[in-house]
Scaffold this motif. Structure first.
Motif, PDB file in Angstrom:
ATOM      1  N   LYS A  45     -78.696  74.136  73.377  1.00  0.00           N
ATOM      2  CA  LYS A  45     -78.147  74.215  72.153  1.00  0.00           C
ATOM      3  C   LYS A  45     -76.986  73.646  72.074  1.00  0.00           C
ATOM      4  CE  LYS A  45     -78.340  78.751  72.252  1.00  0.00           C
ATOM      5  NZ  LYS A  45     -77.961  80.406  71.918  1.00  0.00           N
ATOM      6  N   TYR A  46     -76.120  73.490  73.275  1.00  0.00           N
ATOM      7  CA  TYR A  46     -74.708  72.764  73.270  1.00  0.00           C
ATOM      8  C   TYR A  46     -74.550  71.349  73.871  1.00  0.00           C
ATOM      9  CZ  TYR A  46     -73.692  77.781  72.345  1.00  0.00           C
ATOM     10  OH  TYR A  46     -74.027  79.189  71.788  1.00  0.00           O
ATOM     11  N   LYS A  51     -70.353  67.118  69.717  1.00  0.00           N
ATOM     12  CA  LYS A  51     -70.071  67.917  70.549  1.00  0.00           C
ATOM     13  C   LYS A  51     -69.577  69.104  69.761  1.00  0.00           C
ATOM     14  CE  LYS A  51     -67.556  68.876  74.883  1.00  0.00           C
ATOM     15  NZ  LYS A  51     -66.585  68.500  75.811  1.00  0.00           N
ATOM     16  N   PRO A  52     -70.456  70.251  70.142  1.00  0.00           N
ATOM     17  CA  PRO A  52     -70.076  71.789  69.335  1.00  0.00           C
ATOM     18  C   PRO A  52     -68.639  72.055  69.975  1.00  0.00           C
ATOM     19  CG  PRO A  52     -72.077  71.693  70.465  1.00  0.00           C
ATOM     20  CD  PRO A  52     -71.630  70.399  70.893  1.00  0.00           C
ATOM     21  N   VAL A  55     -66.856  74.984  73.043  1.00  0.00           N
ATOM     22  CA  VAL A  55     -67.916  74.901  74.216  1.00  0.00           C
ATOM     23  C   VAL A  55     -67.572  73.677  75.135  1.00  0.00           C
ATOM     24  CG1 VAL A  55     -70.054  74.851  74.811  1.00  0.00           C
ATOM     25  CG2 VAL A  55     -69.713  75.872  72.585  1.00  0.00           C
ATOM     26  N   ASP A  96     -62.982  80.252  74.785  1.00  0.00           N
ATOM     27  CA  ASP A  96     -64.039  79.225  74.534  1.00  0.00           C
ATOM     28  C   ASP A  96     -65.374  79.697  75.688  1.00  0.00           C
ATOM     29  OD1 ASP A  96     -62.612  77.845  72.638  1.00  0.00           O
ATOM     30  OD2 ASP A  96     -62.428  76.045  73.833  1.00  0.00           O
TER      31      ASP A  96
END
Length: 364
Positions: A45-46, A51-52, A55, A96
Motif C-alpha cells: 500500500k505504501y 510516495k505516500p 510513511v 510517522d
C-alpha cells in the motif's frame, strides 16, 4: 524383555525431547523478533509513487551489494550496521509510520533496527519480516541502484533502458543507449519495446527519486506482459553525477560511404559500449535470438516512424546481419536528419549466439 524395551523407548523419547528443547532454545537465541510484524499486502500500500506522506520504508541490509541490487520502491537505505550514524535519515515526525525490512525471516537486521527506532521514541514502527525476497516474488516490479544499471551494461546483460521523461528532456541528455518513451506516450510508442517479454529486462528511469514517471511506465509494461521490469529510481540526475553526461568522441570511418571502421567499432564495443548509440535494425525475432549486448532494436520502418526518439548526443551506428539493412537505415536517417553528425552503419556480416556473443566479419 518388556521392561528392557520400555526402558529403551523412554530413553529415545527423552533424547528426542531434549534435542527439540535444544533446537528451540537455539532458535530463540538467534535474535529477538520485533513485536509488530506486517505482511506484503500492508507494505504494498505504501511502496508506490507518488510516495505516500507520513510513511518511510527502510532497507536495513548493507547498501552494497544488497540494496543497489534490488530494493522495495521508495525505500531508504539505512544499514543496521550504520544505524546510529544515519538516524538523521529517519522521519522528523516520530509518529510517522516506519517500516523496516531486510533479507527475509532469518534476517535479524530489520528487527534490530526497529527496536532502536522505538527506543528513540518512534511510535508507529513495523517490521516486514518476509522482507525483500517476498516482495520481489509478489510485486509487479522493484527498484535497483543506478550502479546496477551500469553493471548490466558492462556485463552484457539482456536488457533495455527506457527514459520515461518528456522527449525534450530525453534529447537534452540521457543514459547511453536508452530508448526515449515518455510515460504519457507509452501507448503510442509501445511497439518500440522488445519482443522478448519473458527474458529481456526493462529498466525504466526518469528524473530522480521524486519522479513517478518511471514507476507508472513500469506498471504499464507489466500489464503488457513483460515479466522482468525494474526501476532505477535515482534516474538520469544520478547517472550524470556518477558517470557524467554524454561526451563527444571521434569516430573512425570505414571505406564505404557512411560505414564505420570495423576494428574501431569492435574496440569501442569492448571498451566503451555506452559511448555510442547502437541500433540493431533486424526484425524483433532475429534480435531476440541474439544481438550485440548494448544494442537496442528498431527496424528501418520504426526508425522512420520514431526518428525523433533517437538520441543524437553521441555517435549512432546501425547494424544488422549482413550490412544491407543497416545501410538502408543509415540513408533513411540521413535523408530525414541531414544535419546530424556522426551517423554510421556497420558494413559487416555478423553472427550472434543466444548468449549475445558475436562474431563480426567485415564485408570485402
Amino acid at each position: 524383555m518388556h521392561k528392557r524395551l520400555l526402558t529403551v523407548v523412554m530413553m529415545l523419547v527423552f533424547a528426542m525431547t531434549a534435542m527439540a528443547g535444544v533446537s528451540l532454545a537455539s532458535e530463540a537465541k538467534q535474535f529477538k523478533k520485533f513485536h509488530s510484524i506486517v505482511d506484503y499486502k500492508f507494505v504494498a500500500k505504501y511502496a508506490k509513487m507518488p510516495k505516500p506522506k507520513g510513511v518511510m520504508i527502510v532497507d536495513s541490509r548493507p547498501f552494497k551489494p544488497k540494496y543497489i541490487a534490488g530494493y522495495i520502491p521508495t525505500a531508504v537505505s539505512i544499514p543496521t550496521s550504520q544505524f546510529d550514524k544515519m538516524t538523521d535519515k529517519l522521519p522528523a515526525n516520530k509518529d510517522d509510520l516506519v517500516i523496516f525490512y531486510c533479507g527475509g525471516f532469518k534476517c535479524p537486521l530489520s528487527h534490530k533496527a526497529a527496536f532502536k527506532a522505538e527506543a528513540m521514541g518512534y511510535t508507529n514502527v513495523k517490521v516486514y519480516a518476509a522482507g525483500f525476497p517476498d516482495f520481489k516474488k509478489k510485486a509487479a516490479y522493484y527498484s535497483i541502484g543506478i550502479e546496477t544499471l551500469k553493471d548490466m551494461m558492462g556485463n552484457g546483460d539482456k536488457f533495455v533502458a527506457i527514459d520515461a521523461r518528456p522527449y525534450k528532456k530525453y534529447l537534452a541528455g540521457s543514459v547511453p543507449g536508452a530508448l526515449g518513451i515518455p510515460e504519457k506516450e507509452f501507448a503510442d510508442k509501445r511497439d518500440m519495446l522488445p519482443i522478448g517479454k519473458m527474458d529481456t529486462t526493462l529498466v525504466y528511469f526518469c528524473g530522480g527519486y521524486k519522479c513517478a514517471l518511471s514507476h507508472k511506465s513500469a506498471v504499464k509494461a507489466r500489464y503488457l506482459g513483460y515479466k522482468k521490469v525494474v526501476v532505477a529510481e535515482a534516474g538520469y540526475p544520478a547517472w550524470k553525477e556518477m558517470y557524467g553526461g554524454s561526451a563527444a568522441m571521434e569516430v573512425k570511418a570505414g571505406e564505404a560511404e557512411g560505414a564505420v571502421d570495423t576494428e574501431w567499432f569492435l574496440a569501442t564495443l569492448k571498451d566503451n559500449p555506452s559511448s555510442i548509440t547502437l541500433i540493431d535494425v533486424r526484425d524483433a525475432e532475429e534480435y531476440a535470438a541474439g544481438h550485440f549486448p548494448s544494442a537496442i532494436n528498431m527496424t528501418a520502418d520504426q526508425i522512420e516512424k520514431n526518428i525523433d526518439t533517437i538520441p543524437t548526443d553521441k555517435p549512432i551506428v546501425f547494424s544488422c546481419a549482413s550490412g544491407a539493412r543497416a545501410g538502408e537505415a543509415y540513408y533513411i536517417f540521413m535523408d530525414m536528419k541531414p544535419n546530424v553528425k556522426n551517423v554510421f552503419y556497420l558494413e559487416a556480416t555478423n553472427d550472434f549466439g543466444e548468449d549475445n556473443s558475436y562474431e563480426v566479419h567485415p564485408n570485402k
